[in-house]
Structure formats: structure tokens, C-alpha cells
Write a protein that holds these residues in place. Structure first.
Motif, mmCIF file in Angstrom:
data_model
loop_
_atom_site.group_PDB
_atom_site.id
_atom_site.type_symbol
_atom_site.label_atom_id
_atom_site.label_comp_id
_atom_site.label_asym_id
_atom_site.label_seq_id
_atom_site.Cartn_x
_atom_site.Cartn_y
_atom_site.Cartn_z
ATOM 1 N N MET A 25 0.813 -1.209 0.000
ATOM 2 C CA MET A 25 0.000 0.000 0.000
ATOM 3 C C MET A 25 0.852 1.267 0.000
ATOM 4 O O MET A 25 0.396 2.322 -0.438
ATOM 5 N N ARG A 49 -0.830 8.887 1.185
ATOM 6 C CA ARG A 49 -1.367 7.531 1.086
ATOM 7 C C ARG A 49 -1.796 7.018 2.464
ATOM 8 O O ARG A 49 -2.865 6.425 2.612
ATOM 9 N N LYS A 67 -6.700 -0.857 -0.781
ATOM 10 C CA LYS A 67 -5.632 -1.075 -1.767
ATOM 11 C C LYS A 67 -6.144 -0.748 -3.174
ATOM 12 O O LYS A 67 -5.441 -0.123 -3.968
ATOM 13 N N LYS A 68 -7.378 -1.138 -3.478
ATOM 14 C CA LYS A 68 -7.973 -0.801 -4.777
ATOM 15 C C LYS A 68 -8.117 0.704 -4.928
ATOM 16 O O LYS A 68 -7.852 1.263 -5.997
ATOM 17 N N ASN A 71 -4.709 2.186 -5.565
ATOM 18 C CA ASN A 71 -4.252 1.887 -6.929
ATOM 19 C C ASN A 71 -4.989 2.735 -7.953
ATOM 20 O O ASN A 71 -4.374 3.297 -8.857
ATOM 21 N N SER A 72 -6.292 2.835 -7.800
ATOM 22 C CA SER A 72 -7.052 3.615 -8.782
ATOM 23 C C SER A 72 -6.764 5.104 -8.639
ATOM 24 O O SER A 72 -6.735 5.832 -9.617
ATOM 25 N N GLU A 75 -2.460 5.307 -9.402
ATOM 26 C CA GLU A 75 -1.773 4.613 -10.482
ATOM 27 C C GLU A 75 -2.578 4.464 -11.761
ATOM 28 O O GLU A 75 -2.023 4.174 -12.804
ATOM 29 N N SER A 76 -3.883 4.652 -11.715
ATOM 30 C CA SER A 76 -4.697 4.527 -12.912
ATOM 31 C C SER A 76 -4.871 5.886 -13.568
ATOM 32 O O SER A 76 -5.001 6.896 -12.897
ATOM 33 N N SER A 79 -9.400 6.594 -13.438
ATOM 34 C CA SER A 79 -9.828 5.810 -12.283
ATOM 35 C C SER A 79 -11.165 6.238 -11.710
ATOM 36 O O SER A 79 -11.679 5.580 -10.822
ATOM 37 N N THR A 83 -13.278 4.113 -8.886
ATOM 38 C CA THR A 83 -13.280 4.673 -7.533
ATOM 39 C C THR A 83 -14.700 4.998 -7.100
ATOM 40 O O THR A 83 -15.093 4.696 -5.973
#
Length: 120
Positions: A25, A49, A67-68, A71-72, A75-76, A79, A83
């Protein structure tokens, strides 16, 4: 910053920060030129974060869901729909729990009334 400073800034224990790092994470970086220690350094992004993790935990998201979200969020490229879907699912879950607790409260109040009447 080192992990102890990160701990002070976020209010999380070093153990918890390492746990989140082990889950992927957050990420600390080691200085490749320094071979005498394995100190990891964390940047301002890590604080952001961790603040998201703290807030998401407080409102009931699981670590897998968080974690999703991370990431979204970080890193996306596109997103927002993913989200938004995660947050809408959590809102529905909270609504369901609120209905359940409201029904449970009504039931308990009825039981309390029965106990009061039977003790008189």
C-alpha cells in the motif's frame, strides 16, 4: 523522511506502517549508494497515502478495498468510474447496516418494554 518521522507525522506505529508496506500500500526507497544500513526513506506521497488509509479504515473500508482505492487513485489514468463504484458500494453497505441496526434497536426496545411491564 525515515519511518520514525513518518510514524510521528501520521500517528501510526512503525509496526503498522511496515504492515501497510508489506501489503504493497506504500513504498519506501533505500539509497543504493548506502550499504551500511537498510534504512528506507519515504516522501510526502507516502503521508498522503497513509492519511487515505487512516480515513478509509475509519469509515469501514477493508484493507483490500483500500488497496484498490489507492491503486485507482494514484496509479490509474482513468480511475474515476472504478473509484466511484467502490464508494457507492460502501455507501450501500452502510445503508444496509443502518437498516439492520435500526431494526435491532426497535426489537431491543420492545424487549425492554416487556421486561418493564412484567416486573411491575
Amino acid at each position: 523522511m525515515l519511518i520514525n518521522e513518518l510514524s510521528k507525522k501520521t500517528g501510526l506505529s512503525i509496526h503498522t506502517i511496515r504492515y501497510y508496506e508489506n501489503l504493497g500500500m506504500i513504498r519506501g526507497l533505500t539509497n543504493e549508494k548506502v550499504i551500511s544500513n537498510n534504512y528506507k526513506h519515504y516522501d510526502g506521497n507516502t503521508i498522503e497515502r497513509l492519511e487515505i488509509i487512516i480515513e478509509a479504515r475509519e469509515v469501514g473500508f477493508t484493507l483490500a478495498e483500500i488497496k484498490k482505492i489507492l491503486n485507482s487513485w494514484f496509479e490509474s489514468v482513468d480511475s474515476k468510474p472504478e473509484t466511484l463504484e467502490l464508494f457507492q458500494a460502501k455507501i450501500k453497505e452502510i445503508d444496509d447496516k443502518m437498516r439492520y441496526f435500526k431494526q435491532t434497536k426497535i426489537l431491543l426496545e420492545k424487549v425492554c418494554e416487556k421486561i418493564k411491564r412484567s416486573s411491575n
